[in-house]
Write a protein that holds these residues in place. Structure first.
Motif, mmCIF file in Angstrom:
data_model
loop_
_atom_site.group_PDB
_atom_site.id
_atom_site.type_symbol
_atom_site.label_atom_id
_atom_site.label_comp_id
_atom_site.label_asym_id
_atom_site.label_seq_id
_atom_site.Cartn_x
_atom_site.Cartn_y
_atom_site.Cartn_z
ATOM 1 N N ILE A 61 -47.353 -86.667 -19.624
ATOM 2 C CA ILE A 61 -47.669 -85.306 -19.172
ATOM 3 C C ILE A 61 -48.858 -85.300 -18.210
ATOM 4 O O ILE A 61 -49.473 -84.267 -17.970
ATOM 5 N N GLN A 62 -49.194 -86.461 -17.677
ATOM 6 C CA GLN A 62 -50.194 -86.635 -16.611
ATOM 7 C C GLN A 62 -51.619 -86.222 -16.990
ATOM 8 O O GLN A 62 -52.405 -85.831 -16.134
ATOM 9 N N LEU A 63 -51.977 -86.312 -18.265
ATOM 10 C CA LEU A 63 -53.369 -86.110 -18.674
ATOM 11 C C LEU A 63 -54.017 -87.493 -18.773
ATOM 12 O O LEU A 63 -54.254 -88.028 -19.858
ATOM 13 N N TYR A 64 -54.282 -88.086 -17.608
ATOM 14 C CA TYR A 64 -54.688 -89.487 -17.540
ATOM 15 C C TYR A 64 -56.035 -89.785 -18.203
ATOM 16 O O TYR A 64 -56.160 -90.805 -18.894
ATOM 17 N N PRO A 65 -57.073 -88.948 -18.005
ATOM 18 C CA PRO A 65 -58.310 -89.227 -18.738
ATOM 19 C C PRO A 65 -58.095 -89.243 -20.248
ATOM 20 O O PRO A 65 -58.648 -90.093 -20.953
ATOM 21 N N ASP A 66 -57.285 -88.314 -20.748
ATOM 22 C CA ASP A 66 -56.965 -88.302 -22.175
ATOM 23 C C ASP A 66 -56.223 -89.574 -22.574
ATOM 24 O O ASP A 66 -56.417 -90.111 -23.669
ATOM 25 N N SER A 141 -53.434 -85.587 -11.267
ATOM 26 C CA SER A 141 -53.991 -85.325 -12.590
ATOM 27 C C SER A 141 -54.085 -83.818 -12.838
ATOM 28 O O SER A 141 -54.503 -83.053 -11.970
ATOM 29 N N ALA A 142 -53.670 -83.408 -14.029
ATOM 30 C CA ALA A 142 -53.777 -81.999 -14.412
ATOM 31 C C ALA A 142 -55.170 -81.729 -14.966
ATOM 32 O O ALA A 142 -55.673 -82.486 -15.787
ATOM 33 N N PHE A 143 -55.814 -80.666 -14.496
ATOM 34 C CA PHE A 143 -57.145 -80.286 -14.964
ATOM 35 C C PHE A 143 -58.134 -81.461 -14.957
ATOM 36 O O PHE A 143 -58.686 -81.818 -15.998
ATOM 37 N N THR A 180 -57.085 -77.026 -26.684
ATOM 38 C CA THR A 180 -56.040 -76.085 -27.089
ATOM 39 C C THR A 180 -55.441 -75.397 -25.866
ATOM 40 O O THR A 180 -54.211 -75.269 -25.735
ATOM 41 N N TYR A 181 -56.300 -74.980 -24.968
ATOM 42 C CA TYR A 181 -55.849 -74.312 -23.738
ATOM 43 C C TYR A 181 -55.046 -75.265 -22.847
ATOM 44 O O TYR A 181 -53.952 -74.924 -22.377
ATOM 45 N N MET A 182 -55.576 -76.473 -22.619
ATOM 46 C CA MET A 182 -54.912 -77.424 -21.717
ATOM 47 C C MET A 182 -53.524 -77.790 -22.208
ATOM 48 O O MET A 182 -52.557 -77.807 -21.440
ATOM 49 N N TYR A 183 -53.392 -78.094 -23.489
ATOM 50 C CA TYR A 183 -52.113 -78.537 -24.010
ATOM 51 C C TYR A 183 -51.089 -77.398 -24.022
ATOM 52 O O TYR A 183 -49.894 -77.626 -23.812
ATOM 53 N N VAL A 185 -50.928 -74.961 -21.806
ATOM 54 C CA VAL A 185 -50.491 -74.818 -20.413
ATOM 55 C C VAL A 185 -49.533 -75.947 -20.022
ATOM 56 O O VAL A 185 -48.579 -75.728 -19.266
ATOM 57 N N LYS A 186 -49.757 -77.158 -20.555
ATOM 58 C CA LYS A 186 -48.919 -78.318 -20.227
ATOM 59 C C LYS A 186 -47.652 -78.379 -21.082
ATOM 60 O O LYS A 186 -46.906 -79.355 -21.043
ATOM 61 N N GLU A 187 -47.392 -77.318 -21.867
ATOM 62 C CA GLU A 187 -46.137 -77.156 -22.613
ATOM 63 C C GLU A 187 -45.974 -78.140 -23.771
ATOM 64 O O GLU A 187 -44.844 -78.392 -24.204
ATOM 65 N N VAL A 188 -47.072 -78.730 -24.269
ATOM 66 C CA VAL A 188 -46.989 -79.475 -25.540
ATOM 67 C C VAL A 188 -47.590 -78.542 -26.590
ATOM 68 O O VAL A 188 -48.727 -78.698 -27.027
#
Length: 217
Positions: A61-66, A141-143, A180-183, A185-188
């Motif tokens: 889901i392209q949250l690379y830092p995570d 990268s997202a956010f 909570t907000y990021m996930y 928005v990213k539909e997980v």
């Protein structure tokens, strides 16, 4: 279909599709955090399973830092188990495990300042990953800065948790609110719900650990 594929759907509830990897990452993460609040040393062992699943999910889901953060978490889960289970004699509680302690105001200020500087650096790097290594990171990268903040502060919070510092839970509360907000928005969305629950758990952890710390002073 591959078990670890984010598109491999386990079930659908109220129109929300849930993949196998998201479900089991959510479940293991929730149980591990609950055990941490209860000062249960086995939380670190279950955490190893959680971070492996999360690594795979965040890549997709392209949250690379995570994603990179999960490598750090894997190592620190091993360290955390050892620190809690085998503390120095002067740092042990009545159960012969690491006791709860607190940072000085100066230490907390240093952690916060360094965290913000590192967030700016990592955010800039994450923002440009798709241009620097397009073969591996085909999507931007997202956010990047928001994700980098939660990544950096998660590192600090983990070190504080390893040392059983009360402030760890206040850091986790801030991290969990943003996550909570990021996930969501990213539909997980189940993972987003997990982090909403984590917000409550982090608050309870801060309150409970503060009470336990005050009993020792």
């Amino acid at each position: 279909m591959n078990f670890f594929d984010i598109n491999n759907i386990f079930f659908e509830l109220l129109g929300v599709k849930m993949s196998y990897v998201e479900f089991y990452a959510t479940f293991t993460g929730l149980v591990a955090v609950i055990l941490s609040v209860r000062e249960n040393v086995w939380s670190w062992v279950l955490g190893l399973v959680n971070v492996a699943l999360a690594f795979v999910m965040f890549y997709q889901i392209q949250l690379y830092p995570d994603m990179f953060l999960q490598i750090f978490f894997f190592i620190t889960n091993i360290i955390g188990f050892w620190q809690w289970k085998f503390p120095k004699e002067q740092e042990a509680n009545i159960h012969n495990e690491l006791k709860i302690s607190q940072l000085s105001p100066r230490q907390f200020g240093v952690y916060s300042l360094v965290g913000l500087v590192c967030t700016a650096l990592l955010g800039t790097f994450a923002k440009n990953l798709s241009e620097l290594i397009p073969e591996l990171f085909s999507k931007p990268s997202a956010f990047p800065y928001m994700d980098s903040f939660t990544t950096i502060m998660s590192i600090f919070a983990t070190f504080l948790l390893i040392r059983k510092k009360v402030e760890a839970w206040w850091m986790w509360l801030a991290i969990d609110i943003i996550s909570t907000y990021m996930y969501f928005v990213k539909e997980v969305k189940l993972y987003s719900l997990l982090y909403a629950v984590f917000c409550v758990i982090a608050l309870l952890g801060a309150i409970n650990w503060t009470k336990e710390y005050r009993k020792t002073i």
